[in-house]
Scaffold this motif. Structure first.
Motif, short mmCIF file in Angstrom:
data_model
loop_
_atom_site.label_atom_id
_atom_site.label_comp_id
_atom_site.label_asym_id
_atom_site.label_seq_id
_atom_site.Cartn_x
_atom_site.Cartn_y
_atom_site.Cartn_z
N PHE A 56 -0.05 1.73 15.31
CA PHE A 56 0.33 0.63 14.41
C PHE A 56 1.83 0.40 14.39
O PHE A 56 2.33 -0.68 14.65
N ILE A 90 -3.33 -2.84 5.42
CA ILE A 90 -3.45 -2.61 6.86
C ILE A 90 -4.90 -2.37 7.25
O ILE A 90 -5.42 -2.92 8.23
N GLN B 39 2.16 -3.92 -0.58
CA GLN B 39 2.28 -3.23 0.70
C GLN B 39 3.73 -2.77 0.95
O GLN B 39 4.69 -3.48 0.63
#
Lengths: 126, 220
Positions: A56, A90, B39
């Motif tokens: 990632f 994610i 995030q």
């Protein structure tokens, strides 16, 4: 059936770790390695690939952006993102593009499970 | 600098250390994400052996005003410090994000010290615990301490002697999505720790890659 696996990680050690587990699980499969997304796309265009394993956190584009590009190039290719970054944004985006999420450090069990489902997916997509 | 040159990490050791930091901080980012509800974006880690002065310059360059850091020392087979650092101007915003949005400013200010220490504790412990687990080593971690100042102030905390002028410096930038919060996580080790760290890294590398697979296939 022997497949070609594209392994993308900016860490050489991480690529070697994935290659080691992959070689133990599927010794006759072919590995294609790339150290960043650009190189990954170039290798994919040169050699093709059946399955992709993507880190990632890489310099430049991240693994999700690469997964999207590979998905556009070959929609039937099973993809897995490998990361220790388990933030829900994610993982959600990974699921949304139909890719698998494998935690890092990668275990043999996790990769084995993904490879079996990838084989299944490839058999049914033919 | 001859000693530093002798202790320069080779390519695979540097790679292993970077990857370890990446795994540790990625896990810790998950903890921070849960605390702030947005995030957390991370850069790729940078690792270098450099003089303490150079490390201090790098820290100072990254912020114009004062900095706040939550600092924890760790000790075991190798020792050092980890710091969660951000501009002082972000501090209240971080506390607000962690504590929830509806608190009045005076409560936020009251909470600041404690909230920073707790945030640092969760993030830094998450990072160190992951690194220790991957390395299969135990690290003892001190209680968090909130410090304010500039880059050089943070590097003088060590208790390391002045002549130990060369350090292993590792840092990762982070920012919080949709909030004006950014900063970085830095890890610092002195030379004696770097020597023991190399042994631990070698074990980790051997365990991770074992025998390199025989067929080269297509490699970069």
């Amino acid at each position: 059936m022997s497949y070609k696996v594209l392994i993308v990680d900016d860490s050489k050690l991480a690529r070697m770790a994935i290659a080691k587990i992959l070689a133990a699980l599927r010794p006759d499969w072919t590995r294609i390695e790339a150290a960043n997304p650009e190189e990954a796309v170039a290798r994919f265009e040169e050699n093709g690939a059946d399955i992709a394993l993507l880190d990632f956190n890489m310099p430049g584009r991240d693994g999700l952006a690469l997964a999207l590009e590979l998905h556009d190039l070959k929609p039937e290719m099973p993809l897995a993102l490998i990361s220790a970054n388990t933030q829900r944004e994610i993982m959600t985006r990974t699921r949304q593009i139909g890719a698998a999420f494998l935690p890092k450090p990668l275990s043999q069990e996790c990769l084995a499970e993904f490879l079996s489902s990838a084989e299944q997916q490839l058999r049914t997509s033919v | 600098m001859a000693l530093a040159a002798a202790l320069e990490l080779d390519e695979i050791e540097r790679d292993a250390l970077t990857e370890l930091a990446n795994i540790g901080v990625s896990r810790a980012a998950g903890n921070l994400r849960d605390m702030v509800g947005h995030q957390v974006l991370l850069s790729v880690p940078a690792v270098a052996v450099m003089t303490r002065d150079h490390a201090a310059t790098l820290l100072a360059e990254r912020a114009s005003g004062g900095l706040v850091a939550v600092h924890q020392a760790f000790a075991g087979d190798f020792s050092g410090r980890v710091l969660l650092i951000f501009p002082e101007s972000n501090s209240l915003e971080l506390v607000r994000a962690v504590a929830g949005g509806d608190l009045p400013l005076e409560d936020i200010v009251d909470l600041e010290q404690e909230a920073l220490a707790e945030t640092g504790n969760i993030v830094l412990n998450g990072c160190l615990a992951t690194i220790a687990n991957v390395l299969q080593r135990t690290l003892k971690v001190s209680l968090p301490e909130v410090i304010r100042g500039s880059g050089p102030d943070f590097l003088e905390l060590a208790g390391a002697s002045e002549e130990e002028d060369v350090v292993l410096f590792l840092y990762i930038n982070f920012s919080v999505n949709e909030r004006d919060i950014r900063g970085y996580i830095a890890m610092l080790m002195d030379l004696s720790s770097l020597k023991s760290m190399r042994k631990v890294l070698q074990d980790f590398i051997e365990r991770t890659i074992g025998q390199i697979p025989p067929v080269a296939d297509v490699v970069p």
